[in-house]
Each structure stands twice: as C-alpha cells, then as structure tokens.
Design a protein around this motif. Structure first.
Motif, PDB file in Angstrom:
ATOM      1  N   ASP A  24      16.856  -3.291 -55.966  1.00  0.00           N
ATOM      2  CA  ASP A  24      16.840  -3.885 -54.619  1.00  0.00           C
ATOM      3  C   ASP A  24      17.092  -2.764 -53.621  1.00  0.00           C
ATOM      4  OD1 ASP A  24      17.548  -5.398 -52.174  1.00  0.00           O
ATOM      5  OD2 ASP A  24      17.586  -7.130 -53.526  1.00  0.00           O
ATOM      6  N   ASP A  25      16.414  -2.815 -52.477  1.00  0.00           N
ATOM      7  CA  ASP A  25      16.580  -1.734 -51.506  1.00  0.00           C
ATOM      8  C   ASP A  25      17.814  -1.922 -50.626  1.00  0.00           C
ATOM      9  OD1 ASP A  25      15.067  -3.970 -50.474  1.00  0.00           O
ATOM     10  OD2 ASP A  25      14.775  -2.806 -48.642  1.00  0.00           O
ATOM     11  N   GLU A  26      18.540  -3.047 -50.764  1.00  0.00           N
ATOM     12  CA  GLU A  26      19.743  -3.294 -49.969  1.00  0.00           C
ATOM     13  C   GLU A  26      20.985  -3.045 -50.835  1.00  0.00           C
ATOM     14  OE1 GLU A  26      19.785  -7.015 -47.909  1.00  0.00           O
ATOM     15  OE2 GLU A  26      17.614  -6.967 -47.534  1.00  0.00           O
ATOM     16  N   GLU A  27      21.791  -2.084 -50.441  1.00  0.00           N
ATOM     17  CA  GLU A  27      22.973  -1.707 -51.224  1.00  0.00           C
ATOM     18  C   GLU A  27      23.949  -2.866 -51.364  1.00  0.00           C
ATOM     19  OE1 GLU A  27      24.881   1.841 -50.000  1.00  0.00           O
ATOM     20  OE2 GLU A  27      23.061   3.067 -50.088  1.00  0.00           O
ATOM     21  N   GLU A  28      24.142  -3.624 -50.292  1.00  0.00           N
ATOM     22  CA  GLU A  28      25.086  -4.744 -50.350  1.00  0.00           C
ATOM     23  C   GLU A  28      24.668  -5.765 -51.401  1.00  0.00           C
ATOM     24  OE1 GLU A  28      26.952  -8.195 -47.435  1.00  0.00           O
ATOM     25  OE2 GLU A  28      25.794  -6.557 -46.560  1.00  0.00           O
ATOM     26  N   MET A  29      23.346  -6.050 -51.455  1.00  0.00           N
ATOM     27  CA  MET A  29      22.853  -7.001 -52.448  1.00  0.00           C
ATOM     28  C   MET A  29      23.041  -6.449 -53.857  1.00  0.00           C
ATOM     29  SD  MET A  29      21.948  -9.638 -50.814  1.00  0.00           S
ATOM     30  CE  MET A  29      21.242 -10.513 -52.205  1.00  0.00           C
ATOM     31  N   LEU A  30      22.816  -5.147 -54.028  1.00  0.00           N
ATOM     32  CA  LEU A  30      23.013  -4.527 -55.339  1.00  0.00           C
ATOM     33  C   LEU A  30      24.450  -4.689 -55.807  1.00  0.00           C
ATOM     34  CD1 LEU A  30      20.957  -1.192 -55.121  1.00  0.00           C
ATOM     35  CD2 LEU A  30      20.473  -3.167 -56.578  1.00  0.00           C
ATOM     36  N   GLU A  31      25.403  -4.490 -54.908  1.00  0.00           N
ATOM     37  CA  GLU A  31      26.819  -4.639 -55.257  1.00  0.00           C
ATOM     38  C   GLU A  31      27.131  -6.083 -55.658  1.00  0.00           C
ATOM     39  OE1 GLU A  31      29.117  -3.211 -52.001  1.00  0.00           O
ATOM     40  OE2 GLU A  31      28.358  -1.150 -52.163  1.00  0.00           O
ATOM     41  N   ASN A  32      26.548  -7.047 -54.925  1.00  0.00           N
ATOM     42  CA  ASN A  32      26.766  -8.463 -55.268  1.00  0.00           C
ATOM     43  C   ASN A  32      26.213  -8.789 -56.649  1.00  0.00           C
ATOM     44  OD1 ASN A  32      28.047  -9.034 -52.842  1.00  0.00           O
ATOM     45  ND2 ASN A  32      26.148  -9.667 -51.811  1.00  0.00           N
ATOM     46  N   TYR A  33      24.976  -8.342 -56.907  1.00  0.00           N
ATOM     47  CA  TYR A  33      24.368  -8.585 -58.213  1.00  0.00           C
ATOM     48  C   TYR A  33      25.203  -7.962 -59.325  1.00  0.00           C
ATOM     49  CZ  TYR A  33      20.134  -9.815 -55.584  1.00  0.00           C
ATOM     50  OH  TYR A  33      19.232 -10.393 -54.722  1.00  0.00           O
TER      51      TYR A  33
ATOM     52  N   PRO B 188      11.903  -8.904 -70.422  1.00  0.00           N
ATOM     53  CA  PRO B 188      11.656  -9.939 -69.414  1.00  0.00           C
ATOM     54  C   PRO B 188      11.938  -9.411 -68.008  1.00  0.00           C
ATOM     55  CG  PRO B 188      13.122 -10.729 -71.165  1.00  0.00           C
ATOM     56  CD  PRO B 188      13.036  -9.258 -71.312  1.00  0.00           C
ATOM     57  N   VAL B 189      11.027  -9.701 -67.077  1.00  0.00           N
ATOM     58  CA  VAL B 189      11.190  -9.298 -65.679  1.00  0.00           C
ATOM     59  C   VAL B 189      11.393 -10.554 -64.831  1.00  0.00           C
ATOM     60  CG1 VAL B 189      10.129  -8.167 -63.690  1.00  0.00           C
ATOM     61  CG2 VAL B 189       9.754  -7.253 -65.997  1.00  0.00           C
ATOM     62  N   ILE B 190      12.503 -10.588 -64.082  1.00  0.00           N
ATOM     63  CA  ILE B 190      12.816 -11.716 -63.202  1.00  0.00           C
ATOM     64  C   ILE B 190      12.681 -11.238 -61.765  1.00  0.00           C
ATOM     65  CG2 ILE B 190      14.580 -13.413 -62.523  1.00  0.00           C
ATOM     66  CD1 ILE B 190      15.872 -12.803 -65.338  1.00  0.00           C
ATOM     67  N   LEU B 191      11.908 -11.958 -60.975  1.00  0.00           N
ATOM     68  CA  LEU B 191      11.687 -11.586 -59.577  1.00  0.00           C
ATOM     69  C   LEU B 191      12.656 -12.342 -58.665  1.00  0.00           C
ATOM     70  CD1 LEU B 191       7.798 -11.603 -59.510  1.00  0.00           C
ATOM     71  CD2 LEU B 191       9.270  -9.603 -59.468  1.00  0.00           C
ATOM     72  N   ILE B 192      13.213 -11.629 -57.688  1.00  0.00           N
ATOM     73  CA  ILE B 192      14.066 -12.243 -56.670  1.00  0.00           C
ATOM     74  C   ILE B 192      13.201 -12.438 -55.432  1.00  0.00           C
ATOM     75  CG2 ILE B 192      16.167 -11.999 -55.305  1.00  0.00           C
ATOM     76  CD1 ILE B 192      17.031  -9.867 -57.442  1.00  0.00           C
TER      77      ILE B 192
ATOM     78  N   PRO C 219      18.886 -18.341 -51.270  1.00  0.00           N
ATOM     79  CA  PRO C 219      20.134 -17.895 -51.918  1.00  0.00           C
ATOM     80  C   PRO C 219      20.312 -18.612 -53.262  1.00  0.00           C
ATOM     81  CG  PRO C 219      20.628 -19.561 -50.284  1.00  0.00           C
ATOM     82  CD  PRO C 219      19.130 -19.358 -50.226  1.00  0.00           C
ATOM     83  N   PHE C 220      21.032 -17.982 -54.195  1.00  0.00           N
ATOM     84  CA  PHE C 220      21.293 -18.605 -55.489  1.00  0.00           C
ATOM     85  C   PHE C 220      22.750 -18.366 -55.866  1.00  0.00           C
ATOM     86  CE2 PHE C 220      19.283 -14.445 -56.089  1.00  0.00           C
ATOM     87  CZ  PHE C 220      20.281 -13.753 -56.747  1.00  0.00           C
ATOM     88  N   SER C 221      23.259 -19.211 -56.740  1.00  0.00           N
ATOM     89  CA  SER C 221      24.658 -19.118 -57.168  1.00  0.00           C
ATOM     90  C   SER C 221      24.757 -18.224 -58.400  1.00  0.00           C
ATOM     91  CB  SER C 221      25.198 -20.507 -57.494  1.00  0.00           C
ATOM     92  OG  SER C 221      24.517 -21.059 -58.619  1.00  0.00           O
TER      93      SER C 221
END
Length: 457
Positions: free
Chosen positions: A10-19, A77-81, A105-107
C-alpha cells in the motif's frame, strides 16, 4: 491456526501500519512495502504465503501486482483492497486470477476471515503440488533396478521428459515399455493432461482407424453418433501407441499425416481437427529391419524415432533380479495379506539362473504365485513353478561357435545347472537326487566330480 507470511502493499504508510498491527494480532507474520515495484522483488525473494495489495497505487497498480504474482508463483493467493467504487474492477480481477477482494472500510474480523480462507487455499495448492511431485518421483521408482542399463534409462527419461519430442521405446515383450512411457508423461509438462494408450496389435485395421481418428454420425453402419478418436481424447496430453510395428501399411500413411501435421480427420468428415499431443510409441520389433523389408514406412519411422529408448531384457541385467523380485514380494504380500518377508538364497539363485523369456512380467507372475502358495515367511524353491527350477538358463552367446562346440557348451551348462539345482532341492541327498532325476547314483557322483559341485550346497 497455522502462521502465514503475508506481504502487504500500500502506498499509504498509515494504512500499512494498521494492516501490520491487525495481521500480527491475528497471529501471522507481516511484511510491508510502500513501493509496488520493490514489492515485486520481495515476491521473488521472500516467497510470501499470501499477498494483500491495494488496487490503486502509483507505479504498479494492484492489477499489475496480481499479474506479476501469478507469473512468479501462481499458488500464492492475492487479495485486493478496494474502495467501494472499485468493486466492479475487483470482480473482474477475481475472474483474472485474484483469490478475493476486500473493500474499505473493513474490520479486523473480516480481514482475518479472508486471510484464513486464502491460507486454506494455499495449503491445498501446496499439498496438490507435493502430491504431483511425488507421483513424478514414484513414476521413476516404478522402473526398478540398480543396473547401469536401468540407471541410464532413468537418466534419459529425466532429460527428455520436459521436451515435446516423439519417443520410440523398444524392447522385448514384458520388459516394461509402457512403464517407461508413463514415467515420461508423469515428468512432462503434459502431466496434468490425459495419458491415452492404444494397443495397435489388438485391433483390426477398420477398428484401429475409428479408434485413432473417430467418426461422424452415419459414416458407416452402426455409427449412430459422432465419436472422438484417441488423438482428440489425448489433446493436451500424451498418446501412447503400443505395438506400433503391427500397424498395417495403409494405416501408416494416415497415421503419418496426423503425427506430422498434428491434425486428424474423422471418418466420414472433410474437416480437419487440430490436436496438441505428444506421441510415444513402443514395439518389440526391429523397425529398421521392417523398413528394409518394406513393411514399415521409412518416413513414419523417422517421425516416431526422434529419441530412441531401448529397454533391455531381464536376462541381460541379472543383477536387477533380486531388487525386482523383492519389490514384487512386498507388493503381493501386502495385497494378499501374507506374512512373506523374504526369498531363500536357494530360491533366489534359481531366479537369477533362469533366462526369463517373459521378462519382468513373467517374474512378477512367478513372485505373485509364490507369495500366494508360500506357507512360511520366506519363498522357497518349492514355491516356484517347476519349470523355473528344473529348466536351467542356458548360454546364448554361441553365434560364433561351430556346431560341436556350441552343443558341448549347452550340454555342459545344462548338466551343471540342472545338477546344482537338483542337489539344492534334495538337500545333497544323492539317493533322492538320483531317484528324482531318473538316473543312477554313480552318474550323479560322476557329474558332481566333473563340475566340482559341493554336495552340501
């Protein structure tokens, strides 16, 4: 739960940290990458179990990451966000090979479930791959023997299996030519396709033609529907033409066209059908001699004989007999629920001295019979067919000898082997040996002395 290695892009660092936080909390290892181009390199080097990638990114987007992943390792397996608006694109990506997509958004529970399903598919893919690899290995292990000739054949199989060259397998009946053909197929790129066998000697010419090429409805009496031929059925796989030397000359011309053009024409049709098959052939005839005698087409011979594998008869690799016999012993003891675990030294010597005109197939039948008849934990001489232990293997290399010399060699070999076997059967009892052989004791003693045999043997 089995721990997986998940690559998140993901190109967003914040999202990477959440994942990363969610995935580690679930119990998996997480590798994060902001640059989608660098992520492709990590796909190659780190071999993740699952790829989780954003669909819209600068540089390579999620669809390009998917394409690269499928090329590098189709089992991952590849999962797309995706965003809600991108769902139609994500659906198309699943048709194109993505495992699934998850929309924002997902939980953490939703992410956990999709990862669990992806990991389950990865395990199934890996197990299937291992099973296929085991089948490839087992296909060679079925070609049993430690002789140089057998090891050389296994080496040739490994070298040629991945090619698409036509192969001619020659050898006497019962030597295992079909087993060699199956091993080639199982180790080839066509292993997921069909392996189709036809015994060319078992069918008359008119039936052979319809079996190979198929027919159209109404093309002859009894053709009540269209039928595919074996060439079509073998499409994407291997067609094994057993006993190819028995095909009539008129059929050879039609076969040549199909082998050469990779096209077939059904009986009663004018349409050509394109086929994608590999041709393996086998024969116990000398096809070069058949070509000279004009009973086999020279052009067909060269088409089929791109690579030649000769399977030697069992009598030329006697060192393999104990290995092959032990293999069949284990197999038939298990099949018949018999506690037969070995072969006596006397019985093994008889097996090694016999000429095996029926080759491996005959040895297999003899061992199966012996296992069924045995009333002990070992196969003994008396468990073997009488013709095996009472008819010795005679020398065959007499081509360059005069009649008298050849006769003396055969007679000496007969007397020595017969007497040696006889003494083993009778445990060295001269009276029993003489009675069984129908000769007097003095003759037995004279032959023992002539050939220097040990009475206690």
């Amino acid at each position: 739960m089995v721990k997986a290695k998940v690559l998140v892009i993901d190109d967003e660092e914040e999202m990477l940290e959440n994942y990363s936080r969610i995935i580690r909390r679930i119990g998996h290892d997480c590798i994060i990458e902001k640059d989608s181009s660098r992520a492709i390199e990590k796909l190659k080097k780190l071999e993740p179990d699952i790829v989780l990638t954003d669909l819209k990114m600068p540089g390579k987007n999620g669809m390009e990451v998917l394409a690269s992943s499928l090329e590098i390792n189709p089992g991952v397996p590849v999962i797309l966000i995706t965003a809600f608006a991108d769902i139609p694109t994500a659906v198309e990506s699943v048709k194109g090979g993505a495992f699934d997509f998850i929309s924002k958004p997902f939980s953490s529970e939703q992410l956990g479930l999709v990862l669990e399903r992806a990991l389950r598919q990865k395990r199934l893919f890996d197990e299937n791959r291992k099973l296929k690899e085991r089948l490839r290995i087992d296909s060679l292990q079925e070609i049993i023997g430690k002789s140089h000739a057998i090891q050389e054949i296994c080496g040739v199989i490994q070298r040629v299996a991945e090619t698409d060259a036509n192969i001619l397998i020659t050898g006497e009946s019962g030597t295992g030519k079909e087993m060699v053909a199956k091993a080639i197929h199982e180790r080839s790129v066509r292993r997921a396709g069909p392996f189709v066998t036809i015994d060319c000697a078992a069918l008359p010419e008119n039936l052979l033609e319809s079996e190979l090429f198929g027919y159209e409805k109404g093309s002859f009496t009894g053709a009540t529907s269209n039928r595919q031929g074996l060439f079509e059925i073998a499409h994407g796989g291997t067609l094994f033409l057993d006993e190819i030397g028995e095909i009539p000359l008129t059929m050879q011309a039609k076969l040549l066209r199909s082998v050469q053009e990779r096209q077939v024409k059904r009986i009663g049709s004018n349409s050509l059908i394109q086929i994608d098959v590999r041709i393996l052939s086998a024969t116990n005839r000398d096809l070069r001699k058949c070509v000279q005698e004009k009973t086999f087409r020279e052009d067909l011979f060269y088409r089929l004989n791109v690579i030649h594998i000769k399977v030697p008869p069992l009598r030329e690799r006697t060192g393999d007999i104990p290995v092959v016999a032990s293999h069949f012993l284990s197999k038939f003891a298990e099949l018949n629920n018999k506690n037969v675990t070995g072969i006596s030294s006397d019985a093994m010597e008889v097996l090694e001295n016999y000429s095996w005109p029926g080759n491996v197939r005959e040895l297999q039948n003899v061992i199966e019979r012996a296992v069924v008849l045995s009333d002990s934990d070992r196969i003994n001489i008396t468990d073997l067919p009488r013709e095996i232990y009472m008819i010795p293997s005679l020398p065959t290399s007499t081509d360059n000898l005069e009649y008298r010399e050849a006769k003396e060699m055969w007679l000496s070999a007969f007397e020595r082997t017969y007497l040696k076997t006889l003494l083993k059967i009778t445990a060295g009892n001269i009276s029993k040996a003489a009675l069984r052989a129908g000769i007097d004791r003095k003759t037995i003693h004279r032959l023992i002395k002539r050939y220097g045999l040990d009475i206690e043997a």
